[in-house]
Design an enzyme around this catalytic site. Structure first.
Site, PDB file in Angstrom:
ATOM      1  N   SER A  91       4.650   4.083  -9.003  1.00  0.00           N
ATOM      2  CA  SER A  91       4.973   3.347  -7.794  1.00  0.00           C
ATOM      3  C   SER A  91       6.400   2.843  -7.894  1.00  0.00           C
ATOM      4  O   SER A  91       6.839   2.394  -8.956  1.00  0.00           O
ATOM      5  CB  SER A  91       4.013   2.174  -7.595  1.00  0.00           C
ATOM      6  OG  SER A  91       4.295   1.478  -6.395  1.00  0.00           O
ATOM      7  N   HIS A 105       9.929   2.965  -0.354  1.00  0.00           N
ATOM      8  CA  HIS A 105       8.754   2.859  -1.227  1.00  0.00           C
ATOM      9  C   HIS A 105       8.168   4.252  -1.417  1.00  0.00           C
ATOM     10  O   HIS A 105       8.175   5.074  -0.484  1.00  0.00           O
ATOM     11  CB  HIS A 105       7.705   1.948  -0.588  1.00  0.00           C
ATOM     12  CG  HIS A 105       6.318   2.154  -1.099  1.00  0.00           C
ATOM     13  ND1 HIS A 105       5.387   2.926  -0.430  1.00  0.00           N
ATOM     14  CD2 HIS A 105       5.695   1.710  -2.218  1.00  0.00           C
ATOM     15  CE1 HIS A 105       4.259   2.928  -1.109  1.00  0.00           C
ATOM     16  NE2 HIS A 105       4.420   2.198  -2.196  1.00  0.00           N
ATOM     17  N   ASN A 107       4.817   6.283  -3.806  1.00  0.00           N
ATOM     18  CA  ASN A 107       3.663   6.060  -4.673  1.00  0.00           C
ATOM     19  C   ASN A 107       2.921   7.371  -4.870  1.00  0.00           C
ATOM     20  O   ASN A 107       2.788   8.165  -3.937  1.00  0.00           O
ATOM     21  CB  ASN A 107       2.743   5.008  -4.047  1.00  0.00           C
ATOM     22  CG  ASN A 107       1.482   4.784  -4.860  1.00  0.00           C
ATOM     23  OD1 ASN A 107       0.457   5.409  -4.614  1.00  0.00           O
ATOM     24  ND2 ASN A 107       1.560   3.896  -5.824  1.00  0.00           N
ATOM     25  N   ARG A 109      -0.739   8.549  -7.058  1.00  0.00           N
ATOM     26  CA  ARG A 109      -1.816   8.047  -7.905  1.00  0.00           C
ATOM     27  C   ARG A 109      -2.943   9.081  -8.011  1.00  0.00           C
ATOM     28  O   ARG A 109      -3.140   9.901  -7.127  1.00  0.00           O
ATOM     29  CB  ARG A 109      -2.368   6.733  -7.352  1.00  0.00           C
ATOM     30  CG  ARG A 109      -2.796   6.800  -5.908  1.00  0.00           C
ATOM     31  CD  ARG A 109      -3.076   5.410  -5.345  1.00  0.00           C
ATOM     32  NE  ARG A 109      -3.381   5.470  -3.919  1.00  0.00           N
ATOM     33  CZ  ARG A 109      -2.467   5.491  -2.954  1.00  0.00           C
ATOM     34  NH1 ARG A 109      -1.189   5.451  -3.265  1.00  0.00           N
ATOM     35  NH2 ARG A 109      -2.817   5.553  -1.687  1.00  0.00           N
ATOM     36  N   HIS A 144      12.448  12.514   7.817  1.00  0.00           N
ATOM     37  CA  HIS A 144      11.253  13.224   8.263  1.00  0.00           C
ATOM     38  C   HIS A 144      11.383  14.732   8.082  1.00  0.00           C
ATOM     39  O   HIS A 144      10.360  15.411   7.885  1.00  0.00           O
ATOM     40  CB  HIS A 144      10.936  12.851   9.710  1.00  0.00           C
ATOM     41  CG  HIS A 144      10.274  11.510   9.834  1.00  0.00           C
ATOM     42  ND1 HIS A 144       8.918  11.329   9.650  1.00  0.00           N
ATOM     43  CD2 HIS A 144      10.782  10.275  10.088  1.00  0.00           C
ATOM     44  CE1 HIS A 144       8.620  10.047   9.794  1.00  0.00           C
ATOM     45  NE2 HIS A 144       9.731   9.389  10.059  1.00  0.00           N
ATOM     46  N   HIS A 174      -0.888  -8.213  12.740  1.00  0.00           N
ATOM     47  CA  HIS A 174      -0.551  -9.557  13.207  1.00  0.00           C
ATOM     48  C   HIS A 174       0.840  -9.632  13.819  1.00  0.00           C
ATOM     49  O   HIS A 174       1.170 -10.602  14.501  1.00  0.00           O
ATOM     50  CB  HIS A 174      -0.699 -10.573  12.070  1.00  0.00           C
ATOM     51  CG  HIS A 174       0.258 -10.383  10.940  1.00  0.00           C
ATOM     52  ND1 HIS A 174       0.125  -9.375  10.020  1.00  0.00           N
ATOM     53  CD2 HIS A 174       1.359 -11.076  10.581  1.00  0.00           C
ATOM     54  CE1 HIS A 174       1.099  -9.456   9.131  1.00  0.00           C
ATOM     55  NE2 HIS A 174       1.878 -10.486   9.455  1.00  0.00           N
ATOM     56  N   GLY A 258      -4.823  -5.717 -13.413  1.00  0.00           N
ATOM     57  CA  GLY A 258      -3.629  -5.086 -13.955  1.00  0.00           C
ATOM     58  C   GLY A 258      -2.556  -6.122 -14.225  1.00  0.00           C
ATOM     59  O   GLY A 258      -2.735  -7.324 -14.015  1.00  0.00           O
ATOM     60  N   ARG A 259      -1.402  -5.649 -14.650  1.00  0.00           N
ATOM     61  CA  ARG A 259      -0.313  -6.556 -15.005  1.00  0.00           C
ATOM     62  C   ARG A 259       0.333  -7.084 -13.723  1.00  0.00           C
ATOM     63  O   ARG A 259       0.948  -6.330 -12.966  1.00  0.00           O
ATOM     64  CB  ARG A 259       0.716  -5.837 -15.875  1.00  0.00           C
ATOM     65  CG  ARG A 259       1.818  -6.747 -16.384  1.00  0.00           C
ATOM     66  CD  ARG A 259       2.660  -5.990 -17.402  1.00  0.00           C
ATOM     67  NE  ARG A 259       3.676  -6.855 -17.972  1.00  0.00           N
ATOM     68  CZ  ARG A 259       4.929  -6.941 -17.504  1.00  0.00           C
ATOM     69  NH1 ARG A 259       5.275  -6.228 -16.450  1.00  0.00           N
ATOM     70  NH2 ARG A 259       5.797  -7.732 -18.086  1.00  0.00           N
TER      71      ARG A 259
END
Length: 305
Positions: A91, A105, A107, A109, A144, A174, A258-259
């Site tokens: 990540s 960002h 990621n 996994r 994109h 929100h 996790g950490r």
């Protein structure tokens, strides 16, 4: 699963490749922080702070084990709730100093659950997204275009599917706005078997630097004033709101014990919240709201650039 070793090797190589690229851009070294998790496993967090280009950049890789799958990962698969699990991932979040250079960002996994009955259950997840404060059409189109290129070998409609999923996922209900201009997002991926799923995940990971680096190079030295800096800090507040309220990766890390420092390294070093703030009509700040903080088919609308 033996496939886990293959994924772990790739994640380690990608970790090195991305951090090396960032150090070359910034001329600043990462702090490398290896850690162990008492319940099993560990990882390495690499954090660059107060660099020449990046105010903060974090790239973390982890491989952890647990006796019970956290609810954030089993909500879509109730049959594995509470099952032993193995999870590995990479990540990253980059917060450039210049307000005209976007936050990004990414990621990747891989999770494996071993229920008491039946075979192991595995899947991939990941993607990358872009959060500009002062968007440029050519940057958004490039982003994109590369996202689409990463998906092309895996069938017609793959980019469109994961682009739409990204728009839905990185949305703040929100605020009634997207976090940025999107990109790709997928989860619970095991269609077509391991080789296809891993191939798509690996392609997304390999295309990240191709998507982000050219944008950063164009914007990292763009002139700015205190006004743009204050707006950047204000919009970073939205990033914090999403990561602490909605992000499944953050929730998984906290629920799996996790950490904490590693899972919260995505947060920017400086941020501000201004009460009931609204952009001036006709301003560049207003254009972010009117033209970009909503799902759009950027390639269909702007690909002529």
């Amino acid at each position: 699963m033996n496939e886990g070793a293959t994924v772990k090797k790739y994640l380690g190589e990608l970790h090195d490749r991305i951090t090396s690229a960032v150090e070359n851009i910034d001329s600043t070294k990462f702090r490398c922080d290896a850690w162990e998790r008492p319940e099993g496993g560990g990882g390495e967090s690499r954090v660059l702070s107060e660099g020449s280009v990046f105010e903060k950049a974090g790239v973390s890789v982890s491989h952890v084990f647990g006796a019970q799958m956290p609810s954030s990962a089993s909500s879509m698969r109730p049959e594995i709730g509470g099952a032993p699990f193995e999870a590995m991932g990479l990540s990253l979040v980059f917060h450039p100093r210049n307000p005209f250079a976007p936050t990004t960002h990414a990621n990747i996994r891989f999770l494996i659950a071993t229920p008491a009955k039946g075979p192991p259950v595995w899947w991939f997840g990941g993607g990358f997204d872009l959060t500009p404060y002062y968007p440029f059409d050519e940057d958004v189109v490039h982003w994109h275009q590369v996202a689409r290129a990463s998906c092309l070998p895996f069938g017609e409609g793959t980019y469109e599917k994961y682009k739409a999923w990204c728009d839905r996922y990185f949305f703040l209900p929100h605020r009634n706005e997207t976090r940025g201009v999107g990109g790709l997002f997928f989860d619970d991926l095991n269609d077509g078997g391991f080789d296809r799923s891993f191939g798509l995940t690996r392609s997304v990971g390999d295309h990240f630097l191709k998507a982000y680096t050219p944008i950063l190079e164009r914007r990292q030295a763009h002139p700015y004033t205190e006004r743009e800096r204050n707006f950047q800090l204000y919009r970073r507040g939205r990033y914090v709101e999403f990561n602490l309220v909605y992000d499944r990766g953050t929730l998984f890390g906290l629920q799996s014990r996790g950490r904490t420092e590693s899972y919260l390294m995505s947060l920017p070093p400086l941020v501000r919240w201004d009460y009931d703030w609204h952009p001036q009509p006709g301003s560049a700040e207003e254009r972010l709201y009117t033209d970009f903080l909503r799902p759009r088919d950027y390639l269909a609308e702007l690909d002529r650039i």
